[in-house]
Design a protein around this motif. Sequence first.
Motif, PDB file in Angstrom:
ATOM      1  N   SER A 104       0.836  -1.186   0.000  1.00 40.75           N
ATOM      2  CA  SER A 104       0.000   0.000   0.000  1.00 40.75           C
ATOM      3  C   SER A 104       0.882   1.252   0.000  1.00 40.75           C
ATOM      4  N   GLU A 105       0.328   2.330  -0.501  1.00 37.58           N
ATOM      5  CA  GLU A 105       1.070   3.587  -0.572  1.00 37.58           C
ATOM      6  C   GLU A 105       1.452   4.096   0.812  1.00 37.58           C
ATOM      7  N   ARG A 106       0.566   3.907   1.787  1.00 42.26           N
ATOM      8  CA  ARG A 106       0.838   4.363   3.148  1.00 42.26           C
ATOM      9  C   ARG A 106       2.009   3.597   3.761  1.00 42.26           C
ATOM     10  N   LEU A 107       2.066   2.296   3.517  1.00 43.65           N
ATOM     11  CA  LEU A 107       3.162   1.484   4.032  1.00 43.65           C
ATOM     12  C   LEU A 107       4.482   1.881   3.371  1.00 43.65           C
ATOM     13  N   ILE A 108       4.451   2.126   2.080  1.00 38.90           N
ATOM     14  CA  ILE A 108       5.662   2.557   1.373  1.00 38.90           C
ATOM     15  C   ILE A 108       6.151   3.882   1.924  1.00 38.90           C
ATOM     16  N   HIS A 109       5.240   4.820   2.194  1.00 39.81           N
ATOM     17  CA  HIS A 109       5.643   6.106   2.750  1.00 39.81           C
ATOM     18  C   HIS A 109       6.271   5.933   4.130  1.00 39.81           C
ATOM     19  N   LYS A 110       5.676   5.084   4.962  1.00 37.72           N
ATOM     20  CA  LYS A 110       6.243   4.849   6.297  1.00 37.72           C
ATOM     21  C   LYS A 110       7.640   4.243   6.202  1.00 37.72           C
ATOM     22  N   MET A 111       7.820   3.327   5.267  1.00 34.28           N
ATOM     23  CA  MET A 111       9.138   2.712   5.100  1.00 34.28           C
ATOM     24  C   MET A 111      10.162   3.733   4.621  1.00 34.28           C
ATOM     25  N   ASN A 112       9.748   4.629   3.742  1.00 34.55           N
ATOM     26  CA  ASN A 112      10.676   5.590   3.155  1.00 34.55           C
ATOM     27  C   ASN A 112      11.142   6.664   4.117  1.00 34.55           C
ATOM     28  N   VAL A 113      10.533   6.776   5.284  1.00 40.24           N
ATOM     29  CA  VAL A 113      10.989   7.751   6.284  1.00 40.24           C
ATOM     30  C   VAL A 113      11.521   7.065   7.536  1.00 40.24           C
ATOM     31  N   ASN A 114      11.772   5.776   7.455  1.00 42.83           N
ATOM     32  CA  ASN A 114      12.246   4.988   8.583  1.00 42.83           C
ATOM     33  C   ASN A 114      13.760   4.797   8.475  1.00 42.83           C
ATOM     34  N   PRO A 115      14.537   5.283   9.436  1.00 39.89           N
ATOM     35  CA  PRO A 115      15.992   5.147   9.349  1.00 39.89           C
ATOM     36  C   PRO A 115      16.478   3.701   9.417  1.00 39.89           C
ATOM     37  N   PHE A 116      15.697   2.805  10.024  1.00 40.23           N
ATOM     38  CA  PHE A 116      16.091   1.400  10.041  1.00 40.23           C
ATOM     39  C   PHE A 116      15.987   0.799   8.636  1.00 40.23           C
ATOM     40  N   TRP A 117      14.972   1.203   7.898  1.00 39.16           N
ATOM     41  CA  TRP A 117      14.810   0.788   6.506  1.00 39.16           C
ATOM     42  C   TRP A 117      15.952   1.387   5.673  1.00 39.16           C
ATOM     43  N   GLY A 118      16.250   2.644   5.895  1.00 31.82           N
ATOM     44  CA  GLY A 118      17.361   3.286   5.183  1.00 31.82           C
ATOM     45  C   GLY A 118      18.685   2.592   5.461  1.00 31.82           C
ATOM     46  N   SER A 119      18.871   2.137   6.698  1.00 34.99           N
ATOM     47  CA  SER A 119      20.119   1.459   7.036  1.00 34.99           C
ATOM     48  C   SER A 119      20.240   0.119   6.309  1.00 34.99           C
ATOM     49  N   LEU A 120      19.132  -0.578   6.110  1.00 35.44           N
ATOM     50  CA  LEU A 120      19.173  -1.829   5.350  1.00 35.44           C
ATOM     51  C   LEU A 120      19.518  -1.569   3.887  1.00 35.44           C
ATOM     52  N   ILE A 121      18.984  -0.494   3.333  1.00 40.87           N
ATOM     53  CA  ILE A 121      19.306  -0.134   1.950  1.00 40.87           C
ATOM     54  C   ILE A 121      20.791   0.188   1.830  1.00 40.87           C
ATOM     55  N   LEU A 122      21.332   0.917   2.805  1.00 43.11           N
ATOM     56  CA  LEU A 122      22.763   1.235   2.778  1.00 43.11           C
ATOM     57  C   LEU A 122      23.599  -0.041   2.884  1.00 43.11           C
ATOM     58  N   ARG A 123      23.172  -0.986   3.683  1.00 44.92           N
ATOM     59  CA  ARG A 123      23.909  -2.254   3.799  1.00 44.92           C
ATOM     60  C   ARG A 123      23.889  -3.027   2.487  1.00 44.92           C
ATOM     61  N   ALA A 124      22.769  -2.975   1.767  1.00 45.62           N
ATOM     62  CA  ALA A 124      22.697  -3.626   0.457  1.00 45.62           C
ATOM     63  C   ALA A 124      23.647  -2.929  -0.525  1.00 45.62           C
ATOM     64  N   PHE A 125      23.751  -1.610  -0.413  1.00 51.23           N
ATOM     65  CA  PHE A 125      24.710  -0.863  -1.235  1.00 51.23           C
ATOM     66  C   PHE A 125      26.129  -1.343  -0.945  1.00 51.23           C
ATOM     67  N   TYR A 126      26.460  -1.529   0.330  1.00 44.91           N
ATOM     68  CA  TYR A 126      27.802  -1.986   0.704  1.00 44.91           C
ATOM     69  C   TYR A 126      28.119  -3.344   0.091  1.00 44.91           C
ATOM     70  N   GLN A 127      27.111  -4.191  -0.001  1.00 37.35           N
ATOM     71  CA  GLN A 127      27.334  -5.506  -0.584  1.00 37.35           C
ATOM     72  C   GLN A 127      27.773  -5.369  -2.040  1.00 37.35           C
ATOM     73  N   GLY A 128      27.126  -4.507  -2.796  1.00 37.14           N
ATOM     74  CA  GLY A 128      27.526  -4.290  -4.187  1.00 37.14           C
ATOM     75  C   GLY A 128      28.823  -3.516  -4.308  1.00 37.14           C
ATOM     76  N   TYR A 129      29.040  -2.600  -3.387  1.00 36.57           N
ATOM     77  CA  TYR A 129      30.245  -1.758  -3.415  1.00 36.57           C
ATOM     78  C   TYR A 129      31.494  -2.611  -3.187  1.00 36.57           C
ATOM     79  N   GLY A 130      31.423  -3.540  -2.288  1.00 39.74           N
ATOM     80  CA  GLY A 130      32.456  -4.542  -2.121  1.00 39.74           C
ATOM     81  C   GLY A 130      33.795  -4.078  -1.576  1.00 39.74           C
ATOM     82  N   LYS A 131      33.873  -2.909  -1.021  1.00 41.76           N
ATOM     83  CA  LYS A 131      35.118  -2.427  -0.432  1.00 41.76           C
ATOM     84  C   LYS A 131      34.926  -2.250   1.066  1.00 41.76           C
ATOM     85  N   SER A 132      36.028  -2.126   1.785  1.00 42.29           N
ATOM     86  CA  SER A 132      35.923  -1.984   3.234  1.00 42.29           C
ATOM     87  C   SER A 132      35.743  -0.532   3.663  1.00 42.29           C
TER      88      SER A 132
END
Length: 151
Positions: free
Chosen positions: A2-30
């Motif tokens: 739902s749009e409301r759930l997506i909006h809540k996720m998009n302003v949640n720093p815990f969700w943002g931190s998971l996205i950043l961790r996925a970025f690190y996986q692709g980035y592959g550097k320390s």
Amino acid sequence: MSERLIHKMNVNPFWGSLILRAFYQGYGKSECPLLYHYVILPMVLYSDLRVKLMRITKRATLSHFRHNNKLEFVDFQHRIWQQKHLTDLSLLVLTNQQIIDLKQNVQIKQTFDFENYSADVKEYFRAACRLGVMLKEEPVKDVYKILNVIP
């Protein structure tokens, strides 16, 4: 989702931190430049760019990606400013969880495997991972120059 759930996720720093961790996986550097983090969430959370990121190959470059998707980058500077606070909070979450060390550059201690997540959220992680692969060889000043934004 739902749009409301997506909006809540998009302003949640815990969700943002998971996205950043996925970025690190692709980035592959320390180590990762701090300024990269301010373009990750605006690109991955914006649905049009996320869909395009999921289609790129491992050999894609940021300049070709930007050139082929000019319309999706309209008002990108504004999206960066809007999500700066969320990025800051997401970095704090990662620091508190001892996943990264914030220094002059972000020192990455661990990534995560996102394959066990549902398909709805996995697309965010795949897009972030592919963005990490694309930015792996790009210097920070070139990233901001290509994206035509001011850090």
